[in-house]
Each structure stands twice: as structure tokens, then as C-alpha cells.
Design an enzyme around this catalytic site. Structure first.
Site, PDB file in Angstrom:
ATOM      1  N   LYS A   9       0.857  -1.204   0.000  1.00 56.46           N
ATOM      2  CA  LYS A   9       0.000   0.000   0.000  1.00 56.46           C
ATOM      3  C   LYS A   9       0.883   1.240   0.000  1.00 56.46           C
ATOM      4  O   LYS A   9       2.060   1.190   0.394  1.00 56.46           O
ATOM      5  CB  LYS A   9      -0.940   0.043   1.215  1.00 56.46           C
ATOM      6  CG  LYS A   9      -0.262   0.117   2.606  1.00 56.46           C
ATOM      7  CD  LYS A   9       0.152   1.500   3.054  1.00 56.46           C
ATOM      8  CE  LYS A   9       0.968   1.466   4.335  1.00 56.46           C
ATOM      9  NZ  LYS A   9       1.747   2.639   4.619  1.00 56.46           N
TER      10      LYS A   9
ATOM     11  N   ASP B  34      -2.047  -1.779  10.148  1.00 55.76           N
ATOM     12  CA  ASP B  34      -2.295  -1.737   8.704  1.00 55.76           C
ATOM     13  C   ASP B  34      -2.907  -3.030   8.162  1.00 55.76           C
ATOM     14  O   ASP B  34      -3.286  -3.097   6.990  1.00 55.76           O
ATOM     15  CB  ASP B  34      -0.978  -1.503   7.947  1.00 55.76           C
ATOM     16  CG  ASP B  34      -0.462  -0.077   8.097  1.00 55.76           C
ATOM     17  OD1 ASP B  34      -1.257   0.795   8.496  1.00 55.76           O
ATOM     18  OD2 ASP B  34       0.726   0.145   7.823  1.00 55.76           O
TER      19      ASP B  34
HETATM   20  O1  C5P Z   1       0.338  -1.443  14.657  1.00 54.46           O
HETATM   21  P1  C5P Z   1       1.755  -1.600  14.260  1.00 54.46           P
HETATM   22  O2  C5P Z   1       2.415  -2.798  14.871  1.00 54.46           O
HETATM   23  O3  C5P Z   1       1.987  -1.511  12.793  1.00 54.46           O
HETATM   24  O4  C5P Z   1       2.517  -0.326  14.871  1.00 54.46           O
HETATM   25  C1  C5P Z   1       3.910  -0.263  14.979  1.00 54.46           C
HETATM   26  C2  C5P Z   1       4.245   0.898  15.891  1.00 54.46           C
HETATM   27  O5  C5P Z   1       3.922   2.142  15.263  1.00 54.46           O
HETATM   28  C3  C5P Z   1       3.491   0.922  17.196  1.00 54.46           C
HETATM   29  O6  C5P Z   1       4.128   0.147  18.174  1.00 54.46           O
HETATM   30  C4  C5P Z   1       3.510   2.388  17.544  1.00 54.46           C
HETATM   31  O7  C5P Z   1       4.763   2.768  18.084  1.00 54.46           O
HETATM   32  C5  C5P Z   1       3.388   3.047  16.198  1.00 54.46           C
HETATM   33  N1  C5P Z   1       1.995   3.372  15.815  1.00 54.46           N
HETATM   34  C6  C5P Z   1       1.332   4.381  16.482  1.00 54.46           C
HETATM   35  N2  C5P Z   1       0.043   4.685  16.112  1.00 54.46           N
HETATM   36  C7  C5P Z   1      -0.566   4.038  15.113  1.00 54.46           C
HETATM   37  C8  C5P Z   1       0.115   3.012  14.422  1.00 54.46           C
HETATM   38  C9  C5P Z   1       1.391   2.699  14.799  1.00 54.46           C
HETATM   39  O8  C5P Z   1       1.865   5.009  17.401  1.00 54.46           O
HETATM   40  N3  C5P Z   1      -1.795   4.373  14.774  1.00 54.46           N
END
Ligand code: C5P
Length: 282
Positions: A11, A136
Site C-alpha cells: 500500500k 495496517d
Molecule cells: O500497529 P503496528 O504494529 O503496525 O505499529 C507499529 C508501531 O507504530 C506501534 O508500536 C507504535 O509505536 C506506532 N503506531 C502508532 N500509532 C498508530 C500506528 C502505529 O503510534 N496508529
């Protein structure tokens, strides 16, 4: 021996805004996401002894790999008695690139296993499993063009992007998503994307207006540390991109083009310096 072959699509973020920090440590987002024709290929042989292989030698093949976590989560949730699973991941989507490569793999595994086992899990519960794996993942399961809010997992489908050409380029360094969120000073964001204006431009299929509005609040922070982000963006724009922007938390930058020859020229200009340069059609 049953074999499932699936594609896991990357994406890009046409716009990306961060609205504030949440009590759960995540951030509230407002971002327009678009699936692109750059994909990993995953081959799954269910009910075989566990064995995970990947064409990228340094990628973990244990539960540190989100695709493996997705498979284990699915089997645990459904209670399906399985001897294990063989999975071969052929990666084309660059890693730590802002292109949701890992999330795409996890989404593809959840969808593929659910279908293979006769859909034991309904759509909403499957999306909830995706959410558990990463912000995501739900978008990667739905794919298309969507506005993502909340953690990035509250999705509203939008009109599809107009047909256009896209060049995606990842410089050789990775960027850590959590580290970039930490560097974002929410009280000092001066410029934000015009998300609603971009949605209107998408609906009107106006590539020039979409390009004009492409914006990511993370871009300047990343570009201040890595000149190459501005360099790539400059090359895309010099070759006639209607707009160019960093995707996600970077470092990949992509441009959209109304004519194929402009995109091909941009691709040729970047490919020599950046191995991870891709040409896709939307
Ligand atoms: O959800 P995901 O594992 O992809 O997120 C990775 C990191 O990115 C999270 O641990 C956080 O630090 C940050 N993040 C965030 N807010 C979001 C998505 C991701 O702070 N909406």
C-alpha cells in the site's frame, strides 16, 4: 498435498495525518490508503510439519515474522487441529519501507487460511484478528482505496483512484516506525494534508488535484535526517509527476503520473541509483 498460492499487495499513503496520541500508546491517524500492484507471493501447504522459508535470508522465519504469527493466530482462534504448516514467502515488497509489506503478508495468510478451511471465521472477526497483528493489516485485508482513521484500522471505502501510473522508490536505509512516531512533535505540526479535498479530487478522478494535495506529516522529519528522500521526490517531480510524497513512515517515496512515458522516464532516472524502484499502474 494441498497448496495455496496468494499474492500480498503493498500500500501507499496518498495523504497521512496524525491527529493525537491515544491512551493505549498508539496515535489517531487520518490517512488515505491505496493498494498498489507490487506484491509478495506466499505459498502455503496446510497441515504439514512447520517449515517457513523466505527468499530474504535475514528475515525471521519464526514468530517474529508477522505472517507466521498470522497463521498461528488463525489456527489457535479456530481450534483447527493441524500438524503445522509449510509457508514459502517470496518477498518483492521492500522491508521497513512504509509499504506495509509485513502487514500485507499477514493479511494474505489470514484470508487464504480462512478460505481454505471453509470460512470458519466471519468477516468482522477476521478483521479483528488482523487488527491484533498490526494497525495496517485490516486495510491490507480489504484493499482498494480507503480512508483509515483511529489506529489506522477504522476503514471507510472511497471511490477508487483514477487510472494512473506510479513510481515507487525506496532508498537503501530503513526507518523505524515507532522511532518516527516518537520524533513527531504533535503540538508543532503546522502543515497538514487536506484530506477531504483529496477525497473529493479522487471522486472527481482529477489526477492533478490529487497530486497537488499529496502530503505526509512525517515527511519533513524523515527528510531532515535523510537528504535522499528530497532527492527522490525532486527526481519524480522533475520527470512530470503530478505529485510525489513519502509513504507511511518512509523511507519510500512515490509519485503519480498522468502519462506512462513520464512515469517510465522517472523510473529510468531512479533505477540506476536505487535498486528498489518499481513501476506500477493503478
Ligand atoms: O500497529 P503496528 O504494529 O503496525 O505499529 C507499529 C508501531 O507504530 C506501534 O508500536 C507504535 O509505536 C506506532 N503506531 C502508532 N500509532 C498508530 C500506528 C502505529 O503510534 N496508529
Amino acid at each position: 498435498m494441498a497448496e495455496i498460492q496468494v499474492r500480498a499487495f503493498a500500500k501507499v499513503n496518498i495523504t497521512l495525518d496524525v491527529l493525537g496520541k491515544r491512551d493505549d500508546g498508539f496515535h489517531n491517524m487520518k490517512t488515505i490508503m491505496q493498494t498498489v500492484g507490487l506484491y509478495d507471493e506466499i505459498t502455503i501447504r496446510p497441515d504439514q510439519p512447520w517449515q517457513i522459508t523466505c527468499n530474504i535470508g535475514f528475515l525471521p522465519t519464526d514468530e517474529k515474522n508477522i505472517a507466521v504469527r498470522a497463521a498461528k493466530l488463525f489456527l489457535a482462534h479456530t481450534g483447527i487441529k493441524s500438524a503445522g504448516l509449510k509457508m514459502d514467502i517470496f518477498k518483492r515488497i521492500p522491508i521497513c519501507a512504509g509499504l506495509a509489506g509485513g502487514s500485507a503478508d499477514a493479511a494474505a495468510v489470514l484470508l487464504a487460511l480462512n478460505e481454505y478451511y471453509g470460512c470458519p471465521i466471519g468477516k468482522d472477526a477476521l478483521l479483528a484478528m488482523g487488527r491484533e497483528l498490526g494497525s495496517d493489516v485490516p486495510f491490507c485485508m480489504i484493499s482498494g482505496t480507503a480512508l483509515a482513521q483511529g489506529r489506522g484500522d477504522e476503514l471507510t471505502m472511497l471511490s477508487p483512484m483514477p487510472s494512473c501510473f506510479m513510481v515507487i522508490c525506496k532508498p537503501a536505509f530503513p526507518i523505524s516506525t515507532p522511532a518516527l512516531f516518537v520524533k513527531l512533535d504533535l503540538s508543532h505540526i503546522v502543515l497538514r494534508p487536506d484530506t477531504m479535498g483529496t477525497i473529493a479530487a479522487i471522486k472527481e478522478k482529477d489526477i492533478a488535484q490529487i497530486g497537488h494535495r499529496m502530503f505526509n506529516v512525517f515527511e519533513d522529519i524523515a527528510a531532515d535526517e535523510h537528504d535522499e528522500i528530497r532527492r527522490i521526490k525532486g527526481i519524480l517531480l522533475d520527470n512530470g509527476a503530478s505529485g510525489a510524497v513519502m509513504t507511511g513512515t518512509g523511507p519510500s517515496v512515490f509519485g503519480i503520473f498522468d502519462h506512462k512515458n513520464k512515469a517510465e522516464n522517472a523510473f529510468e532516472s531512479l533505477k540506476g541509483s536505487y535498486q528498489d524502484t518499481f513501476f506500477v499502474e493503478i
